[in-house]
Scaffold this motif. Structure first.
Motif, short mmCIF file in Angstrom:
data_model
loop_
_atom_site.label_atom_id
_atom_site.label_comp_id
_atom_site.label_asym_id
_atom_site.label_seq_id
_atom_site.Cartn_x
_atom_site.Cartn_y
_atom_site.Cartn_z
N CYS A 128 -24.39 -47.60 16.86
CA CYS A 128 -23.41 -48.67 16.69
C CYS A 128 -23.44 -49.58 17.93
O CYS A 128 -24.16 -49.32 18.88
CB CYS A 128 -22.02 -48.11 16.44
N SER A 129 -22.61 -50.64 17.88
CA SER A 129 -22.65 -51.61 18.98
C SER A 129 -22.28 -50.99 20.31
O SER A 129 -22.79 -51.39 21.36
CB SER A 129 -21.72 -52.78 18.66
N SER A 130 -21.41 -50.00 20.30
CA SER A 130 -21.03 -49.35 21.57
C SER A 130 -22.16 -48.51 22.13
O SER A 130 -22.15 -48.18 23.32
CB SER A 130 -19.79 -48.48 21.37
N ASP A 131 -23.14 -48.15 21.32
CA ASP A 131 -24.29 -47.39 21.81
C ASP A 131 -25.28 -48.29 22.53
O ASP A 131 -25.77 -47.94 23.60
CB ASP A 131 -24.99 -46.68 20.65
N TYR A 132 -25.62 -49.43 21.94
CA TYR A 132 -26.69 -50.24 22.51
C TYR A 132 -26.19 -51.37 23.41
O TYR A 132 -26.99 -52.09 23.98
CB TYR A 132 -27.60 -50.81 21.41
N GLN A 133 -24.87 -51.53 23.55
CA GLN A 133 -24.36 -52.54 24.47
C GLN A 133 -23.87 -51.93 25.78
O GLN A 133 -24.39 -52.23 26.85
CB GLN A 133 -23.24 -53.34 23.79
N GLU A 134 -22.88 -51.07 25.72
CA GLU A 134 -22.39 -50.38 26.93
C GLU A 134 -21.81 -49.05 26.50
O GLU A 134 -20.63 -48.94 26.17
CB GLU A 134 -21.34 -51.23 27.64
N MET B 57 -23.46 -48.21 33.89
CA MET B 57 -22.45 -47.58 34.73
C MET B 57 -22.97 -46.40 35.53
O MET B 57 -22.21 -45.75 36.24
CB MET B 57 -21.27 -47.13 33.86
N LEU B 58 -24.26 -46.11 35.43
CA LEU B 58 -24.82 -44.97 36.15
C LEU B 58 -25.17 -45.32 37.59
O LEU B 58 -25.06 -44.49 38.48
CB LEU B 58 -26.07 -44.47 35.42
N HIS B 59 -25.61 -46.55 37.81
CA HIS B 59 -26.05 -46.97 39.14
C HIS B 59 -25.49 -48.35 39.47
O HIS B 59 -25.15 -49.13 38.57
CB HIS B 59 -27.58 -47.01 39.23
N ARG B 60 -25.45 -48.66 40.78
CA ARG B 60 -24.96 -49.95 41.25
C ARG B 60 -26.09 -50.92 41.58
O ARG B 60 -25.82 -52.08 41.88
CB ARG B 60 -24.09 -49.75 42.50
N ALA B 61 -27.32 -50.46 41.56
CA ALA B 61 -28.46 -51.31 41.89
C ALA B 61 -29.57 -51.03 40.89
O ALA B 61 -29.40 -50.27 39.93
CB ALA B 61 -28.93 -51.05 43.32
N ARG B 62 -30.72 -51.68 41.09
CA ARG B 62 -31.84 -51.52 40.16
C ARG B 62 -32.24 -50.05 40.06
O ARG B 62 -32.33 -49.34 41.07
CB ARG B 62 -33.01 -52.38 40.61
N VAL B 63 -32.50 -49.61 38.84
CA VAL B 63 -32.88 -48.22 38.59
C VAL B 63 -34.40 -48.15 38.59
O VAL B 63 -35.07 -48.83 37.80
CB VAL B 63 -32.30 -47.72 37.25
N LEU B 64 -34.96 -47.33 39.47
CA LEU B 64 -36.40 -47.33 39.71
C LEU B 64 -37.16 -46.32 38.87
O LEU B 64 -38.34 -46.55 38.57
CB LEU B 64 -36.66 -47.05 41.20
N SER B 65 -36.53 -45.23 38.47
CA SER B 65 -37.26 -44.23 37.69
C SER B 65 -36.29 -43.44 36.82
O SER B 65 -35.09 -43.38 37.10
CB SER B 65 -38.03 -43.26 38.60
#
Length: 544
Positions: A374-380, A300-308
């Motif tokens: 927990c699952s909410s940490d490593y999924q979304e 949810m931080l970016h809308r496209a590929r995160v480069l760095s």
């Protein structure tokens, strides 16, 4: 390079806190080729100074090392590694790799980074890659002392631990991140049996039930290779693999990584638009530690590929993304029109750092092995807070993305952000302290309407409506309990993202056919180095 005294620090400190142009002048430019056959793609400046080591008994030998290599710059091209000296009158070092048959993409490049062992004798090493192969070059001995294989795709970045330079990691298009230790050989000498056929029971891999022998799944599963296959030779043993896949790893190419300077965690980012934070824990000297569930993961931080990705503080990170292709009418089944949204530079805070790392964490030696999300940490995960969002200048398509670098010298020095567009003519500067806070999103109209009702002064209707909220998209066909009039669809409010207010250094060499591909700042923040086409290097120095 000599340390700066207090007067010089005060004089130097003023320029990046003001909005005036960067006080750098072009001190040197040289080329090693007259045509376009040689294009420099990456650059790394010697990162150590006299204050990087503080033990008095070895101070003299450390200062001797720094005085010899403080102006060294590593530059990578397609098949060659160069080491230039920007101030001393010394000939450059050159390493030429043999041509191979690896099939690489246009965006694949040779990645370079400086490193060294954790104990003397100190020899500066350069870690560099060609496709999926990794090499360790000893600058003092002027030779390659290690080569490593294991990745199943091209290496996209190399990152070195700022406080433990013997640790470095590589990210790859095979969805994984591999972490290495230069204090150990690629293969343990105790596992070598000269003159005897390899025993499969001696492979240092775990047993996977129902099998009773060590697994021979190999590198794709984060394990050691079959004894008949070589993992490499020399320095640099793989100790940890951060796996990709649906359980919690990246589901596309990993494009960047950054070690935390204090805590045993590492942040990664990739083509799947996610940023992940993983624990670093080595369980065995012989076996490779495999991690498949991070402590944090969010798309949810970016809308496209995160480069760095970079760490600014213990819980503060900086990420940047490429331009995104967005639909004009995302809910329409017939309107297929799209537009290109500019890439973004995002500063955000990880809210889970205090949950995983308490004040007593440093005193608990094995605490890192107890870290579990927990699952909410490593999924979304939603355990983050956006601090600042700035947009890069608009470009023609989603393939034009800036190459970004970070400079952090000391707590007294603001974090500087440099970026350059491939085949560009300018280097852009931005002080991270000047990034504006994110605007507060407006209250959705549906929620505002409910709160302004006189009969709902306590917000009862709003609470009741949360059961009918949707975060966008169409309702599933089999849901028939609610009508369209009863259903509430809340969307992310439109917030105007300000453009980056940067300062720049212009190249002014369009007529010569030269352009920039990468840049870096170092040597106490007083030298900027740019590399590009025709084997060209530009050196700007702080003009005091």
């Amino acid at each position: 390079m000599d340390g700066l005294n207090s007067d010089q620090v005060e004089e130097y400190k003023a320029w990046f806190k003001k909005s005036s142009p960067p006080p750098f002048r072009l001190a040197r430019r040289f080329s090693v080729s007259k045509d376009d056959t040689l294009k420099f793609q990456s650059v790394a400046i010697f990162p150590f100074d006299e204050n990087s080591y503080d033990k008095p008994e070895l101070r003299e030998s450390w200062e001797k090392l720094v005085s010899e290599y403080w102006d060294a710059v590593a530059v990578g091209s397609d098949y060659s590694l160069f080491v230039f000296f920007t101030s001393k009158n010394k000939p450059p070092l050159w390493v030429k790799l043999p041509e191979d048959e690896q099939k690489l993409l246009k965006t694949d490049k040779m990645c370079v980074a400086w490193s060294m062992a954790s104990a003397p004798p100190w020899n500066p090493y350069i870690i560099f890659s060609r496709g999926s192969l990794l090499y360790v070059y000893d600058v003092a001995q002027k030779g390659i002392i290690g080569w490593i294989r294991g990745h199943g795709g091209a290496i996209t970045s190399i990152s070195v631990h700022v406080n433990q330079p013997n640790l470095f990691c590589t990210t790859s298009r095979d969805f994984t991140t591999r972490i290495y230790d230069l204090n150990h050989l690629v293969s343990d000498p105790s596992q070598v049996n000269p003159g005897r056929k390899a025993n499969l029971n001696e492979v240092p891999n775990p047993h996977w039930p129902p099998g009773k022998k060590p697994s021979l799944a190999g590198a794709p599963h984060g394990l050691h290779l079959h004894p008949s296959e070589s993992e490499g030779n020399g320095l640099g043993r793989c100790i940890i693999v951060l796996l990709g896949g649906r359980s919690g790893g990246h589901q596309a190419a990993v494009l960047g990584a950054a070690f935390h300077p204090v805590y045993p965690v590492i942040a990664t980012c990739g083509l799947d638009r996610t940023v992940k934070i993983w624990p670093l824990r080595r369980r065995s000297r012989e076996q490779i530690t495999r991690e498949d569930k991070p402590l944090f993961s969010s798309s949810m931080l970016h809308r496209a590929r995160v480069l760095s990705v970079s760490w600014l503080q213990d819980d503060l990170l900086l990420t940047h993304s490429a331009p995104a292709v967005m639909r004009v009418s995302p809910d329409s089944k017939h309107d297929k029109r799209t537009y290109t949204e500019a890439g973004e530079l995002v500063m955000w805070r990880w809210l889970g750092v205090d949950r995983f790392f308490s004040a007593q964490f440093e005193q608990e030696g094995d605490a890192v092995f107890n870290l579990r999300g927990c699952s909410s940490d490593y999924q979304e995960s939603s355990s983050f807070k956006l601090i600042s969002i700035h947009a890069f200048p608009a470009v023609r398509n989603q393939y034009i993305a800036p190459q970004l670098g970070i400079f952090q010298a000391s707590p007294a020095h603001d974090t500087l952000i440099l970026y350059v567009y491939p085949d560009g003519q300018s280097i852009y500067f931005l002080n991270a302290a000047h990034m504006k806070p994110r605007e507060r999103p407006a209250l959705p109209k549906e929620a505002e309407k409910l709160l302004t009702r006189h009969q709902d002064a306590t917000g009862t209707a709003l609470v009741d409506a949360t059961g009918r909220m949707r975060l966008g998209g169409q309702e599933e066909a089999d849901v028939e309990e609610e009508t369209d009039d009863e259903r509430l669809i809340l969307r992310r409010p439109d917030v105007v993202v300000p453009e980056i207010e940067s300062r720049k250094i212009d190249l002014r060499e369009e007529n010569a056919g030269r352009s920039l591909m990468a840049c870096a700042i170092g040597m106490g923040g007083r030298v900027v180095v740019g590399v590009g086409s025709k084997g060209s290097i530009w050196v700007w120095r702080y003009d005091d």
